[in-house]
Design a protein around this motif. Structure first.
Motif, PDB file in Angstrom:
ATOM      1  N   MET A  36     -47.254   8.682   0.457  1.00 20.75           N
ATOM      2  CA  MET A  36     -47.825  10.567   0.171  1.00 20.75           C
ATOM      3  C   MET A  36     -46.850  10.644   0.944  1.00 20.75           C
ATOM      4  O   MET A  36     -46.899  11.973   1.192  1.00 20.75           O
ATOM      5  N   TYR A  93     -49.419   8.663  -5.883  1.00 19.24           N
ATOM      6  CA  TYR A  93     -49.653   7.919  -5.047  1.00 19.24           C
ATOM      7  C   TYR A  93     -50.909   7.724  -5.980  1.00 19.24           C
ATOM      8  O   TYR A  93     -51.453   7.995  -7.058  1.00 19.24           O
ATOM      9  N   VAL A 144     -49.996  16.228  -0.013  1.00 22.84           N
ATOM     10  CA  VAL A 144     -49.767  15.875   1.235  1.00 22.84           C
ATOM     11  C   VAL A 144     -50.677  16.182   2.028  1.00 22.84           C
ATOM     12  O   VAL A 144     -50.922  17.487   2.327  1.00 22.84           O
ATOM     13  N   ARG A 167     -58.185   9.787   1.348  1.00 22.63           N
ATOM     14  CA  ARG A 167     -57.543  10.452   2.340  1.00 22.63           C
ATOM     15  C   ARG A 167     -57.080  10.822   3.523  1.00 22.63           C
ATOM     16  O   ARG A 167     -55.941  11.533   3.716  1.00 22.63           O
TER      17      ARG A 167
END
Length: 207
Positions: free
Chosen positions: A97, A103, A86, A40
């Protein structure tokens, strides 16, 4: 990877080395995804380089501050999109995202794609340097103008990874196979279809 390495055209960065960096990162991400870990925050600056005994360099995925282990819910597919925070660095963030949608692991593939674009064109991910669309995707037409010497398969891989549709983006296991195939093609280049300059700044098709 330091900005000086990527952006300073005086520093030699052969295509084979860029592809090896790409494969190194893909292998690291494949390892994470096999364990249901979402990074991420995959960016060029979060991929470090280490010197190997044979004087080559290896890219290593780092900075797991925003990583998350995602538990697979009963009766659900392992890679089903789900609502999560996010997080990450905006320039590398996947459009789904960015929009606050559900997601899956493919957000890391998009971030990887932007990192590939940085390596290919030797530009920063800032949209002032790396052409983007209003929908947060890659402006493929204008990006291609910055990388005319790129091996076509490498460019196509970057574009696929940056596709707005997550289902079009390849899995990291596929990316490892693709980059390996391109490297093998370039390794045979002296007697094949590409000329590789000694500085690695360009690869041109033989006529």
């Amino acid at each position: 990877m330091s900005p000086d390495l990527l952006l300073n055209q005086e520093n030699a960065l052969p295509w084979t080395e860029r592809l090896n960096f790409a494969r190194d990162i893909a292998r690291g991400m494949e390892y994470l995804h096999e364990r249901n870990i979402y990074h991420r925050d995959l960016t060029s600056r979060n991929c470090l380089l280490r010197e190997l005994p044979n004087n080559s360099r290896q890219a290593v995925v780092a900075d797991f501050g925003l990583a998350r282990v995602v538990q697979v819910e009963p009766n659900t597919q392992p890679d089903s999109p789900r609502k999560m925070s996010v997080v990450g660095s905006a320039y590398w963030m996947a459009p789904e995202m960015m929009r606050g949608e559900v997601y899956n692991k493919k957000v890391d593939v998009f971030s990887f794609g932007i990192t590939l674009c940085e390596m290919i064109a030797r530009v920063h991910a800032d949209p002032d340097d790396l052409p983007r669309t209003n929908s947060f995707g890659l402006d493929v037409e204008h990006f291609r103008q910055k990388c005319e010497d790129c091996p076509p398969a490498f460019l196509q891989l970057a574009e696929r990874c940056c596709d707005l549709d997550p289902s079009v983006r390849p899995w990291f296991s596929d990316i490892v196979s693709i980059t390996t195939a391109i490297i093998q093609e370039l390794d045979s280049a002296p007697n094949g279809k590409y000329d590789i300059t000694s500085r690695g700044s360009s690869i041109r098709r033989r006529q």
